[in-house]
Design a protein around this motif. Structure first.
Motif, PDB file in Angstrom:
ATOM      1  N   THR A  18       0.823  -1.203   0.000  1.00  0.00           N
ATOM      2  CA  THR A  18       0.000   0.000   0.000  1.00  0.00           C
ATOM      3  C   THR A  18       0.856   1.252   0.000  1.00  0.00           C
ATOM      4  O   THR A  18       0.433   2.301  -0.473  1.00  0.00           O
ATOM      5  CB  THR A  18      -0.923   0.007   1.230  1.00  0.00           C
ATOM      6  OG1 THR A  18      -0.133  -0.218   2.398  1.00  0.00           O
ATOM      7  CG2 THR A  18      -1.982  -1.062   1.123  1.00  0.00           C
ATOM      8  N   SER A  19       2.078   1.196   0.536  1.00  0.00           N
ATOM      9  CA  SER A  19       2.937   2.370   0.612  1.00  0.00           C
ATOM     10  C   SER A  19       4.062   2.351  -0.421  1.00  0.00           C
ATOM     11  O   SER A  19       4.828   3.295  -0.515  1.00  0.00           O
ATOM     12  CB  SER A  19       3.556   2.472   2.013  1.00  0.00           C
ATOM     13  OG  SER A  19       4.338   1.334   2.291  1.00  0.00           O
ATOM     14  N   MET A  20       4.170   1.289  -1.182  1.00  0.00           N
ATOM     15  CA  MET A  20       5.210   1.179  -2.187  1.00  0.00           C
ATOM     16  C   MET A  20       4.990   2.163  -3.327  1.00  0.00           C
ATOM     17  O   MET A  20       3.868   2.383  -3.741  1.00  0.00           O
ATOM     18  CB  MET A  20       5.129  -0.225  -2.800  1.00  0.00           C
ATOM     19  CG  MET A  20       6.315  -1.090  -2.694  1.00  0.00           C
ATOM     20  SD  MET A  20       5.891  -2.609  -3.526  1.00  0.00           S
ATOM     21  CE  MET A  20       6.198  -3.734  -2.211  1.00  0.00           C
ATOM     22  N   PHE A  21       6.057   2.742  -3.834  1.00  0.00           N
ATOM     23  CA  PHE A  21       5.929   3.494  -5.081  1.00  0.00           C
ATOM     24  C   PHE A  21       6.130   2.519  -6.236  1.00  0.00           C
ATOM     25  O   PHE A  21       7.176   1.880  -6.348  1.00  0.00           O
ATOM     26  CB  PHE A  21       6.964   4.609  -5.184  1.00  0.00           C
ATOM     27  CG  PHE A  21       6.913   5.285  -6.520  1.00  0.00           C
ATOM     28  CD1 PHE A  21       5.900   6.177  -6.809  1.00  0.00           C
ATOM     29  CD2 PHE A  21       7.851   4.993  -7.502  1.00  0.00           C
ATOM     30  CE1 PHE A  21       5.821   6.787  -8.055  1.00  0.00           C
ATOM     31  CE2 PHE A  21       7.785   5.592  -8.748  1.00  0.00           C
ATOM     32  CZ  PHE A  21       6.772   6.506  -9.026  1.00  0.00           C
ATOM     33  N   ILE A  22       5.107   2.398  -7.075  1.00  0.00           N
ATOM     34  CA  ILE A  22       5.177   1.548  -8.260  1.00  0.00           C
ATOM     35  C   ILE A  22       4.779   2.409  -9.445  1.00  0.00           C
ATOM     36  O   ILE A  22       3.744   3.072  -9.419  1.00  0.00           O
ATOM     37  CB  ILE A  22       4.238   0.330  -8.150  1.00  0.00           C
ATOM     38  CG1 ILE A  22       4.569  -0.486  -6.897  1.00  0.00           C
ATOM     39  CG2 ILE A  22       4.336  -0.553  -9.391  1.00  0.00           C
ATOM     40  CD1 ILE A  22       3.603  -1.625  -6.629  1.00  0.00           C
ATOM     41  N   SER A  23       5.593   2.419 -10.463  1.00  0.00           N
ATOM     42  CA  SER A  23       5.345   3.308 -11.597  1.00  0.00           C
ATOM     43  C   SER A  23       4.010   2.981 -12.264  1.00  0.00           C
ATOM     44  O   SER A  23       3.576   1.821 -12.292  1.00  0.00           O
ATOM     45  CB  SER A  23       6.481   3.178 -12.619  1.00  0.00           C
ATOM     46  OG  SER A  23       6.397   1.933 -13.294  1.00  0.00           O
ATOM     47  N   PRO A  24       3.337   3.992 -12.808  1.00  0.00           N
ATOM     48  CA  PRO A  24       2.057   3.754 -13.491  1.00  0.00           C
ATOM     49  C   PRO A  24       2.161   2.728 -14.616  1.00  0.00           C
ATOM     50  O   PRO A  24       1.221   1.965 -14.846  1.00  0.00           O
ATOM     51  CB  PRO A  24       1.695   5.141 -14.034  1.00  0.00           C
ATOM     52  CG  PRO A  24       2.372   6.101 -13.111  1.00  0.00           C
ATOM     53  CD  PRO A  24       3.665   5.427 -12.739  1.00  0.00           C
ATOM     54  N   SER A  25       3.286   2.691 -15.310  1.00  0.00           N
ATOM     55  CA  SER A  25       3.426   1.734 -16.413  1.00  0.00           C
ATOM     56  C   SER A  25       3.442   0.300 -15.895  1.00  0.00           C
ATOM     57  O   SER A  25       2.871  -0.608 -16.526  1.00  0.00           O
ATOM     58  CB  SER A  25       4.704   2.016 -17.211  1.00  0.00           C
ATOM     59  OG  SER A  25       5.864   1.799 -16.424  1.00  0.00           O
ATOM     60  N   ILE A  26       4.089   0.084 -14.742  1.00  0.00           N
ATOM     61  CA  ILE A  26       4.113  -1.252 -14.140  1.00  0.00           C
ATOM     62  C   ILE A  26       2.710  -1.643 -13.699  1.00  0.00           C
ATOM     63  O   ILE A  26       2.258  -2.776 -13.927  1.00  0.00           O
ATOM     64  CB  ILE A  26       5.080  -1.291 -12.939  1.00  0.00           C
ATOM     65  CG1 ILE A  26       6.530  -1.111 -13.407  1.00  0.00           C
ATOM     66  CG2 ILE A  26       4.934  -2.595 -12.169  1.00  0.00           C
ATOM     67  CD1 ILE A  26       7.072  -2.266 -14.199  1.00  0.00           C
ATOM     68  N   LEU A  27       1.997  -0.723 -13.074  1.00  0.00           N
ATOM     69  CA  LEU A  27       0.629  -1.016 -12.628  1.00  0.00           C
ATOM     70  C   LEU A  27      -0.269  -1.323 -13.827  1.00  0.00           C
ATOM     71  O   LEU A  27      -1.112  -2.228 -13.771  1.00  0.00           O
ATOM     72  CB  LEU A  27       0.065   0.161 -11.836  1.00  0.00           C
ATOM     73  CG  LEU A  27       0.692   0.424 -10.465  1.00  0.00           C
ATOM     74  CD1 LEU A  27       0.109   1.687  -9.854  1.00  0.00           C
ATOM     75  CD2 LEU A  27       0.472  -0.765  -9.535  1.00  0.00           C
ATOM     76  N   ALA A  28      -0.090  -0.586 -14.916  1.00  0.00           N
ATOM     77  CA  ALA A  28      -0.897  -0.828 -16.115  1.00  0.00           C
ATOM     78  C   ALA A  28      -0.608  -2.204 -16.707  1.00  0.00           C
ATOM     79  O   ALA A  28      -1.521  -2.911 -17.162  1.00  0.00           O
ATOM     80  CB  ALA A  28      -0.623   0.259 -17.149  1.00  0.00           C
ATOM     81  N   THR A  29       0.664  -2.598 -16.687  1.00  0.00           N
ATOM     82  CA  THR A  29       1.029  -3.914 -17.223  1.00  0.00           C
ATOM     83  C   THR A  29       0.495  -5.026 -16.331  1.00  0.00           C
ATOM     84  O   THR A  29       0.036  -6.067 -16.825  1.00  0.00           O
ATOM     85  CB  THR A  29       2.558  -4.026 -17.368  1.00  0.00           C
ATOM     86  OG1 THR A  29       3.051  -2.917 -18.094  1.00  0.00           O
ATOM     87  CG2 THR A  29       2.938  -5.307 -18.112  1.00  0.00           C
ATOM     88  N   ALA A  30       0.543  -4.831 -15.018  1.00  0.00           N
ATOM     89  CA  ALA A  30      -0.028  -5.814 -14.095  1.00  0.00           C
ATOM     90  C   ALA A  30      -1.528  -5.949 -14.312  1.00  0.00           C
ATOM     91  O   ALA A  30      -2.084  -7.056 -14.271  1.00  0.00           O
ATOM     92  CB  ALA A  30       0.269  -5.414 -12.653  1.00  0.00           C
ATOM     93  N   GLU A  31      -2.189  -4.827 -14.556  1.00  0.00           N
ATOM     94  CA  GLU A  31      -3.628  -4.855 -14.830  1.00  0.00           C
ATOM     95  C   GLU A  31      -3.923  -5.603 -16.128  1.00  0.00           C
ATOM     96  O   GLU A  31      -4.897  -6.357 -16.225  1.00  0.00           O
ATOM     97  CB  GLU A  31      -4.167  -3.432 -14.907  1.00  0.00           C
ATOM     98  CG  GLU A  31      -5.668  -3.361 -15.086  1.00  0.00           C
ATOM     99  CD  GLU A  31      -6.200  -1.944 -15.015  1.00  0.00           C
ATOM    100  OE1 GLU A  31      -7.433  -1.783 -14.972  1.00  0.00           O
ATOM    101  OE2 GLU A  31      -5.396  -0.997 -14.992  1.00  0.00           O
ATOM    102  N   GLU A  32      -3.064  -5.406 -17.123  1.00  0.00           N
ATOM    103  CA  GLU A  32      -3.240  -6.115 -18.394  1.00  0.00           C
ATOM    104  C   GLU A  32      -3.111  -7.623 -18.200  1.00  0.00           C
ATOM    105  O   GLU A  32      -3.882  -8.404 -18.773  1.00  0.00           O
ATOM    106  CB  GLU A  32      -2.215  -5.624 -19.405  1.00  0.00           C
ATOM    107  CG  GLU A  32      -2.354  -6.277 -20.775  1.00  0.00           C
ATOM    108  CD  GLU A  32      -1.297  -5.828 -21.767  1.00  0.00           C
ATOM    109  OE1 GLU A  32      -1.335  -6.287 -22.929  1.00  0.00           O
ATOM    110  OE2 GLU A  32      -0.427  -5.028 -21.393  1.00  0.00           O
ATOM    111  N   LEU A  33      -2.148  -8.050 -17.391  1.00  0.00           N
ATOM    112  CA  LEU A  33      -1.990  -9.475 -17.107  1.00  0.00           C
ATOM    113  C   LEU A  33      -3.241 -10.030 -16.442  1.00  0.00           C
ATOM    114  O   LEU A  33      -3.744 -11.091 -16.835  1.00  0.00           O
ATOM    115  CB  LEU A  33      -0.771  -9.701 -16.213  1.00  0.00           C
ATOM    116  CG  LEU A  33      -0.572 -11.135 -15.687  1.00  0.00           C
ATOM    117  CD1 LEU A  33      -0.437 -12.135 -16.838  1.00  0.00           C
ATOM    118  CD2 LEU A  33       0.648 -11.203 -14.771  1.00  0.00           C
TER     119      LEU A  33
END
Length: 264
Positions: A18-33
């Motif tokens: 919840t407190s980690m910084f994760i780049s938007p591109s990584i989050l978008a790719t995880a969502e795609e998976l």
């Protein structure tokens, strides 16, 4: 400048995301998976999915049997993800913790494999329906920074899911099944009519159906349908349902999957 905790160095991977910084591109790719894995699960009928999972398990056995060969002490109770955390972050956290297990566990690869396979199942990524071990086997090829490595891991998983989605795409599946029924030596030698191909295609899509419906789809008389089913069952392409009398299910023997799915 504020320092953000890193996905690979934060201690509690389910709780700290919840407190980690994760780049938007990584989050978008995880969502795609996650989206594509859900699509895959909805595309394949349960009966067909069972056979597919068995084929994938056999194909990946040279890797997974080595990884499973040693007992390890990882606590299975710690594999449950926190449902309150964004699912995309949970996927990224699993990938980060996988790397930590490789390093910290006495028998790291075995522990890491068990962890990621169970975690991906719990996250609804349906890893039994695509070749997660083959994706993992490619991760050691990447030696860039942490963000690039996470992106690479996610993309290799997506590529494996895409491979199965392509195999079960209705247009592709139809072309390959009908081609197999018109050209496969095993099918031709068994005396199976090429006109039965569409009925088998329909059965692969549905998973199971009453024999009466299968007959309707073939356009054959009852006696001819019975002969065709006997041949198809002998080839393993069709199986009798173990749950319902007078129902048949899709079979997926290795030779047939090689012709119609191009999985490997």
């Amino acid at each position: 400048m504020k320092q953000h905790p890193s996905p690979s160095t934060t201690g509690n991977y389910w709780g700290a995301t919840t407190s980690m910084f994760i780049s938007p591109s990584i989050l978008a790719t995880a969502e795609e998976l996650a989206r594509k894995a859900a699509e895959l699960n909805g595309l394949i009928a349960p009966q067909t999915a069972t056979h597919l999972a068995q084929l994938i398990e056999a194909a990946d056995a040279p890797l997974t049997q080595v990884w499973d060969a040693t007992e390890h002490g990882s606590d299975q109770n710690n594999l449950r993800p926190d449902p309150a955390i964004d699912p995309r972050r949970r996927i990224v956290a699993v990938l980060g913790h996988y790397d930590q297990l490789l390093i910290s566990e006495p028998v790291g690869r075995s522990a890491a494999w068990l962890y990621i396979s169970h975690s991906f199942e719990q996250l609804g990524l349906h890893p039994r329906l695509w070749r997660l071990p083959r994706a993992i086997s490619r991760w050691s090829q990447m030696h860039e920074g942490e963000t690039e490595l996470l992106e690479f891991k996610l993309m290799t998983c997506i590529e494996e899911v895409d491979h199965i989605l392509d195999a079960f795409n209705r247009k592709n599946l139809r072309q390959r099944v009908l081609h197999s029924f018109s050209s496969s030596k095993l099918i031709l030698d068994a005396g199976v009519s090429s006109s039965t191909g569409p009925a088998v295609l329909n059965l692969l899509i549905l998973g199971t159906q009453p024999i009466s419906e299968f007959q309707t789809f073939t356009g054959l008389q009852a006696r001819e349908t019975k002969r065709e089913l006997t041949r198809l069952i002998g080839l393993g392409v069709v199986v009798m349902s173990s749950r319902r009398d007078d129902w048949v299910g899709a079979g997926l023997p290795a030779w047939f999957s090689e012709e119609i799915l191009t999985l490997w």
